[in-house]
Design a protein around this motif. Sequence first.
Motif, PDB file in Angstrom:
ATOM      1  N   ALA A 166      21.842   3.935  -9.177  1.00  0.00           N
ATOM      2  CA  ALA A 166      21.159   2.821  -9.063  1.00  0.00           C
ATOM      3  C   ALA A 166      20.005   2.504  -7.620  1.00  0.00           C
ATOM      4  O   ALA A 166      18.888   2.375  -6.511  1.00  0.00           O
ATOM      5  N   TYR A 167      21.206   2.926  -6.091  1.00  0.00           N
ATOM      6  CA  TYR A 167      20.890   3.383  -5.104  1.00  0.00           C
ATOM      7  C   TYR A 167      19.835   4.630  -4.696  1.00  0.00           C
ATOM      8  O   TYR A 167      18.698   4.303  -3.605  1.00  0.00           O
ATOM      9  N   ARG A 168      20.174   5.150  -5.328  1.00  0.00           N
ATOM     10  CA  ARG A 168      19.577   6.818  -5.634  1.00  0.00           C
ATOM     11  C   ARG A 168      17.834   6.189  -5.924  1.00  0.00           C
ATOM     12  O   ARG A 168      17.021   6.907  -4.893  1.00  0.00           O
ATOM     13  N   ASP A 169      17.535   5.387  -6.235  1.00  0.00           N
ATOM     14  CA  ASP A 169      16.267   5.581  -7.436  1.00  0.00           C
ATOM     15  C   ASP A 169      15.628   3.991  -6.496  1.00  0.00           C
ATOM     16  O   ASP A 169      14.945   4.340  -5.727  1.00  0.00           O
ATOM     17  N   LEU A 170      16.153   3.139  -5.449  1.00  0.00           N
ATOM     18  CA  LEU A 170      16.226   2.357  -4.376  1.00  0.00           C
ATOM     19  C   LEU A 170      15.548   3.725  -2.682  1.00  0.00           C
ATOM     20  O   LEU A 170      14.745   2.838  -2.328  1.00  0.00           O
ATOM     21  N   LEU A 171      16.618   4.484  -2.843  1.00  0.00           N
ATOM     22  CA  LEU A 171      15.755   5.211  -1.469  1.00  0.00           C
ATOM     23  C   LEU A 171      14.592   4.853  -1.482  1.00  0.00           C
ATOM     24  O   LEU A 171      14.544   5.099   0.124  1.00  0.00           O
ATOM     25  N   PRO A 172      13.364   5.381  -1.877  1.00  0.00           N
ATOM     26  CA  PRO A 172      12.191   6.332  -1.474  1.00  0.00           C
ATOM     27  C   PRO A 172      11.770   5.035  -1.820  1.00  0.00           C
ATOM     28  O   PRO A 172      10.842   4.587  -0.039  1.00  0.00           O
ATOM     29  N   ALA A 173      12.247   3.831  -1.454  1.00  0.00           N
ATOM     30  CA  ALA A 173      11.610   1.854  -1.007  1.00  0.00           C
ATOM     31  C   ALA A 173      12.438   2.198  -0.066  1.00  0.00           C
ATOM     32  O   ALA A 173      11.427   1.742   1.032  1.00  0.00           O
ATOM     33  N   LEU A 174      13.465   2.264   0.605  1.00  0.00           N
ATOM     34  CA  LEU A 174      14.458   1.973   1.927  1.00  0.00           C
ATOM     35  C   LEU A 174      13.819   3.383   2.587  1.00  0.00           C
ATOM     36  O   LEU A 174      12.992   2.815   4.230  1.00  0.00           O
ATOM     37  N   GLU A 175      12.769   4.321   2.394  1.00  0.00           N
ATOM     38  CA  GLU A 175      12.535   5.723   3.257  1.00  0.00           C
ATOM     39  C   GLU A 175      11.224   5.125   3.421  1.00  0.00           C
ATOM     40  O   GLU A 175      11.398   5.335   4.593  1.00  0.00           O
ATOM     41  N   HIS A 176      10.066   3.954   3.206  1.00  0.00           N
ATOM     42  CA  HIS A 176       9.894   3.735   2.859  1.00  0.00           C
ATOM     43  C   HIS A 176       9.226   3.344   3.881  1.00  0.00           C
ATOM     44  O   HIS A 176       8.796   2.450   5.449  1.00  0.00           O
ATOM     45  N   LEU A 177      10.108   1.988   3.804  1.00  0.00           N
ATOM     46  CA  LEU A 177      10.702   0.726   5.046  1.00  0.00           C
ATOM     47  C   LEU A 177      10.517   0.932   6.038  1.00  0.00           C
ATOM     48  O   LEU A 177      10.071   0.270   7.175  1.00  0.00           O
ATOM     49  N   ALA A 178      12.020   2.077   6.243  1.00  0.00           N
ATOM     50  CA  ALA A 178      12.164   2.420   7.755  1.00  0.00           C
ATOM     51  C   ALA A 178      11.021   3.078   8.217  1.00  0.00           C
ATOM     52  O   ALA A 178      10.492   3.388   9.175  1.00  0.00           O
ATOM     53  N   ARG A 179      10.082   3.916   7.582  1.00  0.00           N
ATOM     54  CA  ARG A 179       8.541   4.554   7.904  1.00  0.00           C
ATOM     55  C   ARG A 179       7.974   3.440   8.319  1.00  0.00           C
ATOM     56  O   ARG A 179       6.777   3.834   9.780  1.00  0.00           O
ATOM     57  N   GLY A 180       8.056   2.341   7.736  1.00  0.00           N
ATOM     58  CA  GLY A 180       6.913   1.522   7.949  1.00  0.00           C
ATOM     59  C   GLY A 180       7.575   0.973   9.724  1.00  0.00           C
ATOM     60  O   GLY A 180       6.326   0.076  10.307  1.00  0.00           O
ATOM     61  N   LEU A 181       9.218   1.232   9.938  1.00  0.00           N
ATOM     62  CA  LEU A 181       9.519   0.606  11.148  1.00  0.00           C
ATOM     63  C   LEU A 181       9.152   1.195  12.127  1.00  0.00           C
ATOM     64  O   LEU A 181       9.670   0.987  13.184  1.00  0.00           O
ATOM     65  N   GLY A 182       9.321   2.267  11.930  1.00  0.00           N
ATOM     66  CA  GLY A 182       8.959   3.219  12.732  1.00  0.00           C
ATOM     67  C   GLY A 182      10.347   3.916  13.135  1.00  0.00           C
ATOM     68  O   GLY A 182      10.953   3.840  13.971  1.00  0.00           O
ATOM     69  N   LYS A 183      11.728   3.910  12.619  1.00  0.00           N
ATOM     70  CA  LYS A 183      12.289   4.387  12.612  1.00  0.00           C
ATOM     71  C   LYS A 183      13.249   5.070  11.342  1.00  0.00           C
ATOM     72  O   LYS A 183      12.080   5.546  10.166  1.00  0.00           O
ATOM     73  N   PRO A 184      14.505   6.027  11.571  1.00  0.00           N
ATOM     74  CA  PRO A 184      15.160   7.208  11.338  1.00  0.00           C
ATOM     75  C   PRO A 184      15.423   6.150  10.124  1.00  0.00           C
ATOM     76  O   PRO A 184      16.093   5.338  10.170  1.00  0.00           O
ATOM     77  N   LEU A 185      15.542   6.392   8.865  1.00  0.00           N
ATOM     78  CA  LEU A 185      16.276   5.712   7.826  1.00  0.00           C
ATOM     79  C   LEU A 185      18.077   6.101   9.059  1.00  0.00           C
ATOM     80  O   LEU A 185      18.278   4.675   7.949  1.00  0.00           O
ATOM     81  N   SER A 186      18.407   6.048   8.993  1.00  0.00           N
ATOM     82  CA  SER A 186      19.501   5.798   9.668  1.00  0.00           C
ATOM     83  C   SER A 186      19.590   4.777  10.431  1.00  0.00           C
ATOM     84  O   SER A 186      20.980   4.362  10.676  1.00  0.00           O
TER      85      SER A 186
END
Length: 124
Positions: A65-85
């Motif tokens: 389920a978290y793998r399914d959520l990962l693209p949304a988290l990546e998109h959010l991180a990009r929008g915030l100008g942060k790396p996923l980490s």
Amino acid sequence: QQQRERRHKPRQGAPRPPQPTRQRGKEDMDRTPTLASPPAPPPPALADLAFDADWLDHFETPLEAYRDLLPALEHLARGLGKPLSQLEVLDPFFCQGTVAALLAQLGVPRVINRNRDFYADVAG
């Protein structure tokens, strides 16, 4: 005879008549859970919670389920100008506490997931 056959064929899209149901036998009843069944004992890890909890509320979300959520988290991180980490994720529901380890496996190591009663924190 041809006309009679046509009359007995259902029109397309017409509702079907109810089908007869078979009687349920003892073998079906043995497989049917009942509400009167006693609940299973809670998992031992609930004893480690810092608050009272219903063990039925503490099932963990699986890694898939978290793998399914990962693209949304990546998109959010990009929008915030942060790396996923560097993205900080809050999961206020502790359950068994594995969310932090699971998200860290996916490159999201900054997870806030405390052994606290979220509802008491909000009410307090």
